[in-house]
Design a protein around this motif. Structure first.
Motif, short mmCIF file in Angstrom:
data_model
loop_
_atom_site.label_atom_id
_atom_site.label_comp_id
_atom_site.label_asym_id
_atom_site.label_seq_id
_atom_site.Cartn_x
_atom_site.Cartn_y
_atom_site.Cartn_z
N ALA A 67 0.65 -1.23 0.06
CA ALA A 67 -0.18 -0.03 -0.12
C ALA A 67 0.80 1.21 0.01
O ALA A 67 0.41 2.32 -0.63
CB ALA A 67 -0.97 0.02 1.13
N GLY A 361 -11.53 3.58 -0.77
CA GLY A 361 -12.11 4.29 -1.81
C GLY A 361 -11.65 5.70 -1.66
O GLY A 361 -11.77 6.71 -2.68
N GLY A 362 -10.44 5.89 -1.19
CA GLY A 362 -9.57 7.21 -1.30
C GLY A 362 -8.43 7.11 -1.53
O GLY A 362 -8.01 7.12 -2.67
N ILE A 363 -7.47 6.63 -0.77
CA ILE A 363 -6.01 6.51 -1.07
C ILE A 363 -5.69 5.55 -1.88
O ILE A 363 -5.11 5.76 -3.01
CB ILE A 363 -5.28 6.32 0.40
CG1 ILE A 363 -5.66 7.51 1.42
CG2 ILE A 363 -3.64 6.63 -0.05
CD1 ILE A 363 -4.84 7.72 2.56
N ASN A 366 -7.02 6.24 -5.31
CA ASN A 366 -5.96 7.29 -5.87
C ASN A 366 -4.81 7.07 -6.36
O ASN A 366 -4.24 7.38 -7.51
CB ASN A 366 -6.13 8.50 -4.76
CG ASN A 366 -6.49 9.62 -5.76
OD1 ASN A 366 -5.61 10.16 -6.41
ND2 ASN A 366 -7.23 10.10 -4.98
N GLN A 367 -4.06 6.32 -5.55
CA GLN A 367 -2.73 5.81 -5.70
C GLN A 367 -2.67 4.82 -6.96
O GLN A 367 -1.73 4.67 -7.69
CB GLN A 367 -2.12 5.22 -4.45
CG GLN A 367 -1.91 6.40 -3.46
CD GLN A 367 -1.04 7.58 -3.70
OE1 GLN A 367 -0.66 7.82 -4.68
NE2 GLN A 367 -0.90 8.24 -2.74
N THR A 368 -3.58 4.03 -7.05
CA THR A 368 -3.49 2.91 -8.20
C THR A 368 -4.28 3.30 -9.22
O THR A 368 -4.04 2.80 -10.34
CB THR A 368 -4.13 1.54 -7.67
OG1 THR A 368 -5.49 1.77 -7.25
CG2 THR A 368 -3.20 0.99 -6.21
N GLY A 369 -5.36 4.17 -9.11
CA GLY A 369 -6.07 4.64 -10.31
C GLY A 369 -7.09 3.69 -10.57
O GLY A 369 -7.89 3.87 -12.01
N ARG A 370 -7.25 2.46 -9.85
CA ARG A 370 -8.39 1.42 -10.13
C ARG A 370 -9.64 1.89 -9.59
O ARG A 370 -10.29 1.34 -8.67
CB ARG A 370 -7.76 0.23 -9.56
CG ARG A 370 -6.29 -0.20 -10.17
CD ARG A 370 -6.58 -1.07 -11.33
NE ARG A 370 -5.31 -1.30 -11.99
CZ ARG A 370 -5.44 -1.82 -13.19
NH1 ARG A 370 -6.63 -1.99 -13.81
NH2 ARG A 370 -4.26 -2.17 -13.63
N LYS B 84 -7.82 14.18 -4.98
CA LYS B 84 -8.48 13.07 -5.05
C LYS B 84 -9.42 13.11 -6.75
O LYS B 84 -9.47 12.21 -7.06
CB LYS B 84 -9.61 12.60 -4.01
CG LYS B 84 -8.69 11.99 -2.95
CD LYS B 84 -9.54 11.82 -1.73
CE LYS B 84 -10.63 10.71 -2.15
NZ LYS B 84 -11.56 10.52 -0.87
N LEU B 112 -2.26 5.13 -15.60
CA LEU B 112 -3.62 5.87 -15.41
C LEU B 112 -4.01 6.49 -16.91
O LEU B 112 -4.84 7.07 -16.89
CB LEU B 112 -3.59 7.14 -14.36
CG LEU B 112 -3.38 6.48 -13.06
CD1 LEU B 112 -3.20 7.97 -12.17
CD2 LEU B 112 -4.08 5.60 -12.43
N THR B 150 -4.22 14.10 1.06
CA THR B 150 -4.45 12.87 0.53
C THR B 150 -4.86 12.70 -0.77
O THR B 150 -5.23 13.54 -1.36
CB THR B 150 -5.55 12.16 1.39
OG1 THR B 150 -5.72 10.92 1.13
CG2 THR B 150 -6.85 13.05 1.31
#
Lengths: 405, 337
Positions: A67, A361-363, A366-370, B84, B112, B150
């Motif tokens: 993560a 549903g947040g980080i 966002n970080q994976t874009g999935r 986000k 992405l 975040t």
């Protein structure tokens, strides 16, 4: 004389699907079903097509990757090298924690306020209706933010506790600190044998409940009234306290102390958790209060009068006669309020509480874009949680509902 | 595609991400405005002023592209995005380009499906602490409570940095810069970490900026730049070369003041940029004077920098890495030919 007989059964013809009222309904239902199925099939294939065009493939492999981010409240062991799945689990537990706390608190507040709204006392009655109207008519998000802002702006920061003439001080014999980063409370430390104290205590609680049931049974069977309050307390606490001292105080408290930047040691109840918990509790409590009031009003006045004529005191009437009957009306809407609390807990992101929406549903999203995968999982999680709560509450509802024979 | 837009609205939101039309240039021209994603408000980079007019360094890039494509630097619809929401907004076609201090990383570019068209600010992640804490280096931050936005790369850098240095910290995740500022000033966190430029901009907005220090450690590389969707290379080219035109203009001394003289009398490269020679504009699908309008909109790169975030502004950033390559910086526009 004419004799009545069944009309002859004509053979089935396709035209009857439209002309015969017995079959017409099925025909239209079938057509509607086909249309709906076709619509969803089209939406599904459209989605798949668009995803393919955009070069996106649905895959849940990312859940196994590290993560790489940290979470401030973890009920299970977690560090940033664990995978996204673990982070999602941490989020699930945080969601469950805040929902559980808020459901309990909201129920207590709701029952109290609902009963108080029907009080004979004008001031109490009006105060409670002011509470209900004020809280249920303002969006819960606003309440969350208000409480959180008050927590961060009004409470002292840890550095205010420092120095000789500190601006703030700890309360309750220097064991609890209210700061704008949350509340620091002492943490129990278990030495060997510490857990046996807990087990004895739990056994004591079970014993106390068993005693109360026994006393109730005896009362109904013979009319003999055993004291209920203090023996139950004694059964719950005395053995645990005895074991605690016999084993040489195996549980000690670790007090929070100022060290470095923050308080060290103890348990930190995050400000965001407190804000979310109380906002959800007082907001939903206002709705529950109305349900409780409705439930109580649904029990006819004759019941109260009958109970009073038997010589029962008002609080006995409430506990033994009114509330058990009112529960039948109160429980079904209560289920949906519990579901609302669980779902509203996803507003956690407004105050940075890392619930499921914050992690998966947040980080993670966002970080994976999935996005699609994460949202699907989110939906599945919330659906599971909600259906489970609903199932448990329905079982309870069955147990209190009117037994029809 | 019309159908898919309609039905996409019917399906759960987000399910049809990435279906916007291929020809962004046509869409923008037809619409008459450029939808540009910016921050929700970071003074100096993108923030609305007292009259609601957006201004700032990133906003300058949006306006330059609008001037190049539509001939009007004010024909921009600014869409505030958070850390986000920005990628979803771009992928779904809600915005045509994103100019929001976004770090160019491998996974954003490749996984992405975005196209970073260049770098408009070379940045790095830093830490800001109140002076009263007496901290002079990031290595003294063991046990601190850290506010982070975040959904940003800073979140990951922070975790890496503390792990590498065997330090503990408590993250306080926050959605927008304004919230972070509020939490930091209330003392709910000891440290605020984001890109050093963002720290400078945030600090400039404080009541007493002198009470806070930005620590010397820069813990990451953060090349910030505008980006567009994958798959529409023509549109990507327009945004890329508009940015390059701004950078090249500074290198060749084209400013918003002397732009008319330069197009008449400059050297051949300048004339090619400004469209008085060659047909570079036509190759992009634009007219000859596209770059002239882009530079005229807010000035060249140096002018934008000086006006919005430079040393004479309250933000007070020095050029540093963001100087032209001829002056020891990293800015280097490819040749216009």
């Amino acid at each position: 004389m004419t004799t009545l007989s069944d009309p002859p059964q004509s053979a089935f013809k396709p035209s009857m699907l439209l002309n015969d009222t017995r079959y017409r309904g099925y025909t239209f239902q079938f057509i509607a079903l086909v249309c709906v199925a076709a619509l969803f099939a089209y939406l599904g294939s459209n989605l798949a097509q668009n995803l393919r065009d955009a070069g996106l493939v649905i895959s849940f492999d990312f859940l196994g990757e590290p993560a790489n981010y940290d979470i401030n409240q973890t009920l299970i062991e977690y560090n940033n090298q664990m995978d996204h799945w673990r982070a999602a689990l941490v989020g699930v537990l945080n969601t469950l924690l805040v929902s559980f706390l808020a459901c309990i608190t909201a129920t207590v507040i709701g029952v109290f306020a609902g009963v108080a709204r029907l009080s004979q006392n004008w001031l109490v009655r009006k105060l409670m209706s002011a509470y209900v109207e004020a809280f249920r008519n303002v969006p819960v998000l606003i309440w969350i933010i208000i409480i959180f802002t008050v927590m961060t702006a009004v409470m002292p920061s840890p550095r205010d506790f420092r120095g000789e003439d500190a601006a703030a001080s700890m309360v309750l014999f220097d064991s609890v600190a209210f700061t704008n980063r949350g509340v620091y409370i002492p943490k129990p430390i278990f030495a060997p044998g510490g857990w046996s104290v807990i087990y004895v205590f739990l056994a004591g609680v079970v014993g106390a409940f068993w005693y109360r049931r026994y006393a109730t049974k005896l009362l109904y069977a013979t009319g003999k009234l055993l004291p209920m309050g203090w023996p139950a307390l004694a059964i719950a606490f005395v053995p645990a306290i005895l074991v605690f001292f016999i084993l040489g105080r195996p549980i000690t408290l670790e007090y929070p102390e100022l060290g470095g930047f923050n308080f060290q040691g103890g348990i930190n109840i995050l400000g965001s958790l407190i804000a979310l918990w109380f906002a959800l509790a007082i907001y939903t409590g206002a709705f529950i209060a109305e349900n409780v009031r409705a439930g109580i009003l649904s029990v006819s006045k004759g019941q109260t009068e009958a109970a009073a004529s038997l010589g029962l005191r008002p609080n006995r009437i409430m506990n033994l006669v009114i509330l058990p009957q009112a529960l039948r009306v109160i429980i079904p809407p209560l289920i949906s309020h519990y579901l609302n609390i669980t779902k509203n807990s996803s507003l956690a992101i407004a105050v940075g509480y890392m619930d499921l929406t914050g992690t998966l549903g947040g980080i993670t999203l966002n970080q994976t874009g999935r996005a699609i995968e994460c949202i699907l999982l989110l939906m599945a999680f919330y659906l599971t949680i909600s259906l489970s709560i609903s199932a448990v509450m329905n079982v309870y509802n069955k147990s209190v509902s009117l037994k029809e024979r | 595609m019309k159908n898919s837009v309609f039905l996409g609205a019917l399906t759960a939101a987000g399910l049809t991400a990435g279906v916007a039309g291929a020809a962004t240039l046509d869409d923008v021209k037809e619409r008459g405005t450029l939808n540009c994603g910016v921050t929700t408000g970071l003074v100096g980079f993108a923030a609305p002023d007292a009259n609601g007019e957006w201004g700032g360094f990133d906003v300058g890039v949006c306006r330059a592209v609008a001037a190049a494509v539509l001939g009007d630097p004010t024909a921009v619809e600014f869409v505030p995005t958070t850390g986000k929401t920005r990628f979803t907004a771009l992928a779904s076609g809600e915005i045509d380009m994103l100019a929001r201090n976004t770090t160019w990383t491998f996974s954003r570019d490749v996984d992405l499906k975005f196209e970073f068209v260049g770098v408009n600010y070379y940045d790095g992640q830093g830490f800001m602490v109140p002076k009263a804490l007496g901290v002079s280096s990031a290595t003294e931050l063991d046990g601190a409570t850290v506010c982070i936005q975040t959904g940003t790369t800073t979140e990951l850098n922070l975790a890496d940095y503390f792990r590498n240095n065997n330090m503990e910290y408590t993250p306080v995740p926050i959605e927008t810069n304004a919230e972070a500022q509020q939490q930091y000033l209330a003392g709910a966190c000891d440290v605020y970490t984001t890109d050093a430029s963002g720290l400078a901009a945030t600090r400039a907005a404080f009541e007493s900026p002198g009470d806070h220090v930005v620590l010397p450690e820069i813990i990451s590389k953060e090349p910030l730049g505008p980006l567009v969707r994958h798959g529409d290379n023509d549109w990507g080219d327009i945004v890329r070369w508009t940015l390059n035109a701004l950078i090249a203009a500074e290198e060749y001394g084209i400013t918003s003041a002397n732009i008319d003289e330069m197009s008449a009398s400059g050297n051949p490269e300048v004339k090619r940029i400004l469209g008085s020679e060659g047909d570079l504009g036509a190759m992009l699908g634009l007219d000859a004077e596209w770059a002239k309008r882009a530079i005229g909109a807010g000035g060249n790169y140096g002018e934008l920098f000086a006006k919005n975030i430079g040393e004479s502004t309250p933000i007070g950033l020095s050029r540093g890495l963001n100087a032209q390559w001829t002056e020891g910086g990293l800015l280097y526009a490819p040749p216009f030919r």
